[in-house]
Write a protein that holds these residues in place. Structure first.
Motif, PDB file in Angstrom:
ATOM      1  N   UNK A 125       0.830  -1.207   0.000  1.00 43.66           N
ATOM      2  CA  UNK A 125       0.000   0.000   0.000  1.00 43.66           C
ATOM      3  C   UNK A 125       0.864   1.257   0.000  1.00 43.66           C
ATOM      4  N   UNK A 126       1.886   1.294   0.874  1.00 44.68           N
ATOM      5  CA  UNK A 126       2.690   2.507   1.028  1.00 44.68           C
ATOM      6  C   UNK A 126       3.911   2.537   0.109  1.00 44.68           C
ATOM      7  N   UNK A 127       4.178   1.453  -0.594  1.00 41.53           N
ATOM      8  CA  UNK A 127       5.317   1.419  -1.513  1.00 41.53           C
ATOM      9  C   UNK A 127       6.649   1.549  -0.790  1.00 41.53           C
ATOM     10  N   UNK A 128       6.733   0.958   0.420  1.00 39.30           N
ATOM     11  CA  UNK A 128       7.969   1.035   1.197  1.00 39.30           C
ATOM     12  C   UNK A 128       8.468  -0.363   1.521  1.00 39.30           C
ATOM     13  N   UNK A 129       9.659  -0.412   2.115  1.00 35.97           N
ATOM     14  CA  UNK A 129      10.261  -1.683   2.503  1.00 35.97           C
ATOM     15  C   UNK A 129      10.468  -1.699   4.007  1.00 35.97           C
ATOM     16  N   UNK A 130      10.546  -2.892   4.586  1.00 30.02           N
ATOM     17  CA  UNK A 130      10.771  -3.030   6.021  1.00 30.02           C
ATOM     18  C   UNK A 130      12.053  -2.302   6.420  1.00 30.02           C
ATOM     19  N   UNK A 131      12.051  -1.690   7.601  1.00 29.35           N
ATOM     20  CA  UNK A 131      13.223  -0.970   8.103  1.00 29.35           C
ATOM     21  C   UNK A 131      14.394  -1.921   8.333  1.00 29.35           C
ATOM     22  N   UNK A 132      14.103  -3.118   8.793  1.00 33.23           N
ATOM     23  CA  UNK A 132      15.079  -4.183   9.026  1.00 33.23           C
ATOM     24  C   UNK A 132      14.385  -5.488   8.676  1.00 33.23           C
ATOM     25  N   UNK A 133      15.154  -6.547   8.477  1.00 28.14           N
ATOM     26  CA  UNK A 133      14.470  -7.824   8.240  1.00 28.14           C
ATOM     27  C   UNK A 133      13.572  -8.165   9.435  1.00 28.14           C
TER      28      UNK A 133
END
Length: 142
Positions: free
Chosen positions: A24-32
């Motif tokens: 939805x936000x087009x982002x990736x996790x900050x850390x695994x």
């Protein structure tokens, strides 16, 4: 630098929810994402059931305006019980009505208790509870 994060608890579907939110936000996790099996065992504590070992112990995802949401799965095997309630809302303040409408459409898909964004005296506003039980508000001030 100081920041604000919103921490969410899930009943075993944190990974599904956060994969959806990343899309939805087009982002990736900050850390695994960290899984319960990755944590060292507590001395004297019984081992986790196999079905709980791959549940998420911690996940973090940036969304809008430097805000980050974080989550964990609540494990009944650890005496935890999730009680879905109305004690929080994540308030999103996008830049445009179009972005508010897009976010609403994706987050309300399969959800409930939705009021589509519309003009109010203070601005453009809407709300929904998504299919994971999380309440979202969309607000663009005049």
């Amino acid at each position: 630098m100081a920041s604000v994060s919103i921490y969410l608890n899930f009943a075993g579907n944190a990974e599904e929810a956060f994969n959806h939110y990343a899309k939805v936000f087009g982002t990736e996790f900050s850390n695994p994402p960290m899984r319960f099996k990755d944590a060292p065992p507590h001395p004297g504590a019984p081992p986790l059931p196999e079905g709980d070992q791959n549940k998420l112990m911690h996940v973090a995802l940036p969304i809008l305006g430097g805000i980050q949401i974080m989550a964990t799965d609540m494990l009944e095997s650890m005496g935890q019980k999730l009680v879905e309630g109305n004690n929080f809302t994540i308030s999103l303040n996008p830049d445009t009505k179009e972005e508010a409408d897009r976010l609403f459409a994706e987050l309300s898909d399969g959800g409930a208790d939705a009021v589509a964004p519309h003009d109010e005296f203070w601005g453009y506003w809407g709300t929904c509870k998504d299919r994971f039980g999380i309440r979202w508000m969309f607000n663009i001030m005049k």
